[in-house]
Design a protein around this motif. Structure first.
Motif, PDB file in Angstrom:
ATOM      1  N   SER A   2      56.782 -66.362  52.736  1.00 38.23           N
ATOM      2  CA  SER A   2      57.864 -65.494  52.314  1.00 38.23           C
ATOM      3  C   SER A   2      57.363 -64.062  52.193  1.00 38.23           C
ATOM      4  N   PHE A   3      58.286 -63.149  52.290  1.00 40.69           N
ATOM      5  CA  PHE A   3      57.924 -61.729  52.255  1.00 40.69           C
ATOM      6  C   PHE A   3      57.287 -61.357  50.921  1.00 40.69           C
ATOM      7  N   LEU A   4      57.812 -61.892  49.833  1.00 41.92           N
ATOM      8  CA  LEU A   4      57.288 -61.534  48.511  1.00 41.92           C
ATOM      9  C   LEU A   4      55.893 -62.085  48.253  1.00 41.92           C
ATOM     10  N   SER A   5      55.513 -63.171  48.945  1.00 39.14           N
ATOM     11  CA  SER A   5      54.168 -63.700  48.731  1.00 39.14           C
ATOM     12  C   SER A   5      53.113 -62.723  49.244  1.00 39.14           C
ATOM     13  N   SER A   6      53.478 -61.851  50.169  1.00 38.85           N
ATOM     14  CA  SER A   6      52.539 -60.829  50.638  1.00 38.85           C
ATOM     15  C   SER A   6      52.148 -59.897  49.499  1.00 38.85           C
ATOM     16  N   PHE A   7      53.101 -59.566  48.643  1.00 38.26           N
ATOM     17  CA  PHE A   7      52.797 -58.736  47.479  1.00 38.26           C
ATOM     18  C   PHE A   7      51.871 -59.484  46.510  1.00 38.26           C
ATOM     19  N   ASP A   8      52.122 -60.787  46.336  1.00 31.60           N
ATOM     20  CA  ASP A   8      51.281 -61.597  45.451  1.00 31.60           C
ATOM     21  C   ASP A   8      49.844 -61.658  45.955  1.00 31.60           C
ATOM     22  N   ILE A   9      49.683 -61.780  47.264  1.00 28.74           N
ATOM     23  CA  ILE A   9      48.338 -61.859  47.844  1.00 28.74           C
ATOM     24  C   ILE A   9      47.576 -60.569  47.586  1.00 28.74           C
ATOM     25  N   SER A  10      48.223 -59.434  47.860  1.00 26.21           N
ATOM     26  CA  SER A  10      47.556 -58.146  47.626  1.00 26.21           C
ATOM     27  C   SER A  10      47.259 -57.928  46.142  1.00 26.21           C
ATOM     28  N   ALA A  11      48.193 -58.306  45.289  1.00 32.20           N
ATOM     29  CA  ALA A  11      47.986 -58.132  43.847  1.00 32.20           C
ATOM     30  C   ALA A  11      46.830 -58.993  43.354  1.00 32.20           C
ATOM     31  N   SER A  12      46.731 -60.221  43.839  1.00 31.71           N
ATOM     32  CA  SER A  12      45.625 -61.077  43.409  1.00 31.71           C
ATOM     33  C   SER A  12      44.295 -60.528  43.918  1.00 31.71           C
ATOM     34  N   GLY A  13      44.296 -59.968  45.123  1.00 32.06           N
ATOM     35  CA  GLY A  13      43.086 -59.357  45.662  1.00 32.06           C
ATOM     36  C   GLY A  13      42.651 -58.146  44.850  1.00 32.06           C
ATOM     37  N   MET A  14      43.609 -57.315  44.462  1.00 26.05           N
ATOM     38  CA  MET A  14      43.272 -56.146  43.648  1.00 26.05           C
ATOM     39  C   MET A  14      42.717 -56.562  42.292  1.00 26.05           C
ATOM     40  N   SER A  15      43.298 -57.590  41.701  1.00 23.04           N
ATOM     41  CA  SER A  15      42.828 -58.073  40.402  1.00 23.04           C
ATOM     42  C   SER A  15      41.403 -58.623  40.507  1.00 23.04           C
ATOM     43  N   ALA A  16      41.127 -59.388  41.560  1.00 22.75           N
ATOM     44  CA  ALA A  16      39.790 -59.960  41.746  1.00 22.75           C
ATOM     45  C   ALA A  16      38.751 -58.865  41.988  1.00 22.75           C
ATOM     46  N   GLN A  17      39.094 -57.867  42.786  1.00 24.68           N
ATOM     47  CA  GLN A  17      38.146 -56.785  43.071  1.00 24.68           C
ATOM     48  C   GLN A  17      37.915 -55.910  41.843  1.00 24.68           C
ATOM     49  N   ARG A  18      38.936 -55.748  41.019  1.00 27.61           N
ATOM     50  CA  ARG A  18      38.758 -55.008  39.771  1.00 27.61           C
ATOM     51  C   ARG A  18      37.757 -55.724  38.873  1.00 27.61           C
ATOM     52  N   MET A  19      37.831 -57.054  38.838  1.00 26.50           N
ATOM     53  CA  MET A  19      36.884 -57.824  38.039  1.00 26.50           C
ATOM     54  C   MET A  19      35.460 -57.650  38.587  1.00 26.50           C
ATOM     55  N   ARG A  20      35.308 -57.625  39.909  1.00 28.41           N
ATOM     56  CA  ARG A  20      33.977 -57.397  40.499  1.00 28.41           C
ATOM     57  C   ARG A  20      33.433 -56.030  40.092  1.00 28.41           C
ATOM     58  N   MET A  21      34.303 -55.014  40.091  1.00 30.34           N
ATOM     59  CA  MET A  21      33.865 -53.676  39.687  1.00 30.34           C
ATOM     60  C   MET A  21      33.481 -53.652  38.208  1.00 30.34           C
ATOM     61  N   ASP A  22      34.240 -54.352  37.373  1.00 29.98           N
ATOM     62  CA  ASP A  22      33.935 -54.414  35.943  1.00 29.98           C
ATOM     63  C   ASP A  22      32.580 -55.065  35.694  1.00 29.98           C
ATOM     64  N   ILE A  23      32.293 -56.151  36.395  1.00 29.11           N
ATOM     65  CA  ILE A  23      31.025 -56.855  36.206  1.00 29.11           C
ATOM     66  C   ILE A  23      29.857 -56.012  36.720  1.00 29.11           C
ATOM     67  N   ALA A  24      30.044 -55.324  37.848  1.00 26.98           N
ATOM     68  CA  ALA A  24      28.978 -54.440  38.356  1.00 26.98           C
ATOM     69  C   ALA A  24      28.703 -53.323  37.351  1.00 26.98           C
ATOM     70  N   ALA A  25      29.752 -52.772  36.748  1.00 29.04           N
ATOM     71  CA  ALA A  25      29.571 -51.722  35.740  1.00 29.04           C
ATOM     72  C   ALA A  25      28.852 -52.271  34.508  1.00 29.04           C
ATOM     73  N   GLU A  26      29.191 -53.494  34.105  1.00 26.78           N
ATOM     74  CA  GLU A  26      28.512 -54.110  32.959  1.00 26.78           C
ATOM     75  C   GLU A  26      27.031 -54.321  33.259  1.00 26.78           C
ATOM     76  N   ASN A  27      26.726 -54.772  34.477  1.00 30.83           N
ATOM     77  CA  ASN A  27      25.330 -54.973  34.863  1.00 30.83           C
ATOM     78  C   ASN A  27      24.550 -53.664  34.827  1.00 30.83           C
ATOM     79  N   ILE A  28      25.149 -52.594  35.356  1.00 35.20           N
ATOM     80  CA  ILE A  28      24.480 -51.292  35.364  1.00 35.20           C
ATOM     81  C   ILE A  28      24.291 -50.782  33.935  1.00 35.20           C
ATOM     82  N   ALA A  29      25.300 -50.984  33.099  1.00 35.41           N
ATOM     83  CA  ALA A  29      25.211 -50.510  31.713  1.00 35.41           C
ATOM     84  C   ALA A  29      24.090 -51.213  30.946  1.00 35.41           C
TER      85      ALA A  29
END
Length: 149
Positions: A2-29
């Motif tokens: 469905s068309f709306l699932s495309s938005f869900d896929i991108s949103a889940s990807g952004m959320s996962a990548q934000r978590m990766r950035m948070d963990i990298a920042a925690e490691n550096i800190a």
């Protein structure tokens, strides 16, 4: 799919990548943290990602060919866990450090600044790719609404 699932896929990807950035920042800190609540130096953390909802690529291709799309609207990527890196700590000779052992060595965290920088750059680029896909889908939706005018 469905068309709306495309938005869900991108949103889940952004959320996962934000978590990766948070963990990298925690490691550096914590790159110089030699004493934690659990005892000992800080251990590097890493994010484990997994896909969900879409099944196999073969199944998705077969469904698309039959006009069924994805069986589930809930598709994307999610963080399945945050694990600690079990590599050995770096031993640094510093007899004046309060956490030095009897020989004068200090166990330092197993965090590599270069690796964390590359991980955060990779997460940033992946996040940007998801934003670009989201904006492209938004533009397609706007153009589709203009067709009816």
């Amino acid at each position: 799919m469905s068309f709306l699932s495309s938005f869900d896929i991108s949103a889940s990807g952004m959320s996962a990548q934000r978590m990766r950035m948070d963990i990298a920042a925690e490691n550096i800190a914590n790159i110089d943290t030699t004493r934690t609540a659990s005892g000992g130096p800080y251990r590097r953390k890493d994010v484990v990602l997994e896909n969900y909802g879409s099944g196999s690529f073969e199944e998705a291709l077969r469904n698309a060919a039959n006009g069924k799309g994805f069986a589930s609207r809930n598709v994307g990527v999610r963080v399945s866990g945050i694990i600690e890196d079990d590599r050995e700590f770096k031993r640094v000779y510093d007899p004046d450090h309060p956490d030095a052992d009897a020989q004068g060595y200090v166990n330092m965290p197993n965090v590599d600044l270069l690796k964390e920088t590359v991980d955060s750059m990779s997460a940033t680029r992946s996040y940007e790719a998801n934003v670009t896909a989201l904006n492209a889908m938004k533009l397609m939706a706007q153009k589709a609404l203009e067709i009816g005018k």
